[in-house]
Design a protein around this motif. Structure first.
Motif, mmCIF file in Angstrom:
data_model
loop_
_atom_site.group_PDB
_atom_site.id
_atom_site.type_symbol
_atom_site.label_atom_id
_atom_site.label_comp_id
_atom_site.label_asym_id
_atom_site.label_seq_id
_atom_site.Cartn_x
_atom_site.Cartn_y
_atom_site.Cartn_z
ATOM 1 N N VAL A 159 0.864 -1.181 0.000
ATOM 2 C CA VAL A 159 0.000 0.000 0.000
ATOM 3 C C VAL A 159 0.900 1.230 0.000
ATOM 4 N N LEU A 160 0.797 2.041 -1.050
ATOM 5 C CA LEU A 160 1.596 3.247 -1.170
ATOM 6 C C LEU A 160 0.693 4.479 -1.151
ATOM 7 N N SER A 161 1.310 5.649 -1.248
ATOM 8 C CA SER A 161 0.538 6.890 -1.124
ATOM 9 C C SER A 161 -0.512 7.040 -2.206
ATOM 10 N N TRP A 162 -0.308 6.396 -3.366
ATOM 11 C CA TRP A 162 -1.267 6.523 -4.464
ATOM 12 C C TRP A 162 -2.208 5.314 -4.570
ATOM 13 N N SER A 163 -2.150 4.430 -3.592
ATOM 14 C CA SER A 163 -3.080 3.291 -3.576
ATOM 15 C C SER A 163 -4.457 3.761 -3.129
ATOM 16 N N SER A 164 -5.493 3.254 -3.774
ATOM 17 C CA SER A 164 -6.852 3.587 -3.366
ATOM 18 C C SER A 164 -7.183 2.863 -2.060
ATOM 19 N N PRO A 165 -7.760 3.543 -1.069
ATOM 20 C CA PRO A 165 -8.111 2.883 0.188
ATOM 21 C C PRO A 165 -9.258 1.894 0.039
ATOM 22 N N ASN A 166 -10.012 2.019 -1.052
ATOM 23 C CA ASN A 166 -11.162 1.151 -1.283
ATOM 24 C C ASN A 166 -11.191 0.724 -2.745
ATOM 25 N N ALA A 167 -11.048 -0.582 -2.976
ATOM 26 C CA ALA A 167 -11.010 -1.084 -4.354
ATOM 27 C C ALA A 167 -12.340 -0.910 -5.073
ATOM 28 N N PHE A 168 -13.439 -0.776 -4.345
ATOM 29 C CA PHE A 168 -14.770 -0.721 -4.939
ATOM 30 C C PHE A 168 -15.278 0.705 -5.122
ATOM 31 N N THR A 169 -14.393 1.712 -4.948
ATOM 32 C CA THR A 169 -14.819 3.100 -5.071
ATOM 33 C C THR A 169 -15.154 3.464 -6.518
ATOM 34 N N ILE A 170 -16.097 4.383 -6.682
ATOM 35 C CA ILE A 170 -16.424 4.893 -8.014
ATOM 36 C C ILE A 170 -15.879 6.315 -8.182
ATOM 37 N N THR A 171 -15.198 6.813 -7.136
ATOM 38 C CA THR A 171 -14.590 8.151 -7.200
ATOM 39 C C THR A 171 -13.127 8.051 -6.748
ATOM 40 N N PRO A 172 -12.297 7.368 -7.533
ATOM 41 C CA PRO A 172 -10.894 7.226 -7.140
ATOM 42 C C PRO A 172 -10.138 8.539 -7.285
ATOM 43 N N SER A 173 -9.020 8.639 -6.578
ATOM 44 C CA SER A 173 -8.172 9.828 -6.696
ATOM 45 C C SER A 173 -7.496 9.840 -8.065
ATOM 46 N N PHE A 174 -7.028 11.017 -8.465
ATOM 47 C CA PHE A 174 -6.350 11.136 -9.755
ATOM 48 C C PHE A 174 -5.099 10.260 -9.785
ATOM 49 N N ALA A 175 -4.350 10.227 -8.669
ATOM 50 C CA ALA A 175 -3.112 9.443 -8.616
ATOM 51 C C ALA A 175 -3.398 7.962 -8.811
ATOM 52 N N SER A 176 -4.454 7.462 -8.156
ATOM 53 C CA SER A 176 -4.791 6.041 -8.273
ATOM 54 C C SER A 176 -5.165 5.681 -9.702
ATOM 55 N N ILE A 177 -6.003 6.491 -10.326
ATOM 56 C CA ILE A 177 -6.449 6.191 -11.687
ATOM 57 C C ILE A 177 -5.302 6.375 -12.675
ATOM 58 N N PHE A 178 -4.397 7.326 -12.406
ATOM 59 C CA PHE A 178 -3.253 7.557 -13.285
ATOM 60 C C PHE A 178 -2.346 6.333 -13.314
ATOM 61 N N PHE A 179 -1.968 5.843 -12.128
ATOM 62 C CA PHE A 179 -1.086 4.688 -12.074
ATOM 63 C C PHE A 179 -1.781 3.417 -12.569
ATOM 64 N N LEU A 180 -3.097 3.348 -12.386
ATOM 65 C CA LEU A 180 -3.853 2.222 -12.923
ATOM 66 C C LEU A 180 -3.756 2.191 -14.441
ATOM 67 N N VAL A 181 -4.018 3.329 -15.083
ATOM 68 C CA VAL A 181 -4.005 3.398 -16.546
ATOM 69 C C VAL A 181 -2.599 3.159 -17.093
ATOM 70 N N VAL A 182 -1.593 3.767 -16.457
ATOM 71 C CA VAL A 182 -0.210 3.552 -16.895
ATOM 72 C C VAL A 182 0.156 2.074 -16.772
ATOM 73 N N GLY A 183 -0.212 1.468 -15.641
ATOM 74 C CA GLY A 183 0.102 0.063 -15.429
ATOM 75 C C GLY A 183 -0.558 -0.844 -16.447
ATOM 76 N N LEU A 184 -1.833 -0.602 -16.727
ATOM 77 C CA LEU A 184 -2.554 -1.431 -17.696
ATOM 78 C C LEU A 184 -2.007 -1.231 -19.110
ATOM 79 N N THR A 185 -1.606 -0.009 -19.429
ATOM 80 C CA THR A 185 -1.017 0.262 -20.746
ATOM 81 C C THR A 185 0.299 -0.499 -20.907
ATOM 82 N N LEU A 186 1.132 -0.468 -19.875
ATOM 83 C CA LEU A 186 2.398 -1.209 -19.915
ATOM 84 C C LEU A 186 2.147 -2.714 -19.967
ATOM 85 N N PHE A 187 1.143 -3.172 -19.245
ATOM 86 C CA PHE A 187 0.795 -4.594 -19.269
ATOM 87 C C PHE A 187 0.429 -5.019 -20.690
ATOM 88 N N GLY A 188 -0.392 -4.193 -21.356
ATOM 89 C CA GLY A 188 -0.770 -4.493 -22.733
ATOM 90 C C GLY A 188 0.420 -4.448 -23.673
#
Length: 230
Positions: A15-44
């Protein structure tokens, strides 16, 4: 005594500073969604590199090929049905879907479709193997990023984290065991296995674990240095 790298003993997603405290949230922070998208793009990108290497596809694609061989379904339908089955396995493992679970399917598919036509292919076996290795490492790094974002893992990563929680085994072992099992079933059903398939099966678990371990160390050092300068 056998010495193992520390990252092979990682047993949980940090758990880091940009981790979402709740995986089921529909209003994630910008940092959480940013790293999510970057991670998924790199995964692809990593998956696309593995395909472009020409020395084998990922274990789950082998499994989908095996189902196609037995049922006559298209590879897309076989992959879709497999994903649904894996999601059903989340129920006893008590895994929680989230925005990341949906974006996993969408972003990775889009990245594959967009990048594959532009990636170079090689006839030289050494270069092909090199591209496959880079693909596994990039996939692992992307997986570490989006898992730490904690907005819901993809179907197969959720299966990994659920099995890890149930068995308390290191993530690298659980992921490698899962991939090897999938390869074995897919090959038995008629799927094709190449060097890249085996490389992915054996390397993706340690790669994801190493990425999470490295990100944990790097970001916590960064955060500590920022605090000390204040």
């Amino acid at each position: 005594m056998i010495l193992m790298p520390r990252f092979l003993s990682v047993k949980e997603v940090p758990v880091l500073s940009w981790s979402s405290p709740n995986a089921f949230t529909i209003t994630p922070s910008f940092a959480s969604i940013f790293f999510l998208v970057v991670g998924l793009t790199l995964f692809g990108l990593g998956e696309a590199l593995l395909i472009a290497s020409g020395v084998g596809v990922s274990p789950w694609t082998v499994f989908a090929q095996g189902i196609t061989h037995v049922t006559g379904w298209s590879i897309g339908l076989a992959t879709f049905v497999t994903s649904l089955f894996v999601l059903l396995c989340w129920i006893p493992l008590r895994q929680t879907p989230g925005i990341g679970t949906v974006l996993n399917v969408i972003i990775i598919a889009l990245v594959l479709d967009f990048l594959l036509p532009y990636l170079p292919t090689f006839d030289n076996l050494v270069l092909q193997i090199g591209v496959a290795i880079i693909g596994v490492l990039v996939t692992g790094f992307g997986g570490g990023l989006y898992l730490i974002a904690n907005l819901g893992p993809g179907p197969r990563d959720g299966l990994m984290t659920g099995l890890q929680s149930m068995t308390s085994l290191p993530i690298a072992w659980v992921r490698s065991g899962l991939e090897l099992t999938v390869v074995a079933f897919g090959w038995t059903l008629g799927g094709s296995v190449g060097f890249g398939t085996v490389l992915f099966a054996l390397g993706i678990g340690p790669s994801v674990a190493a990425s999470m371990y490295g990100l944990k160390i790097a970001f916590r050092k960064l955060e500590s240095s920022e605090l000390s300068t204040k």
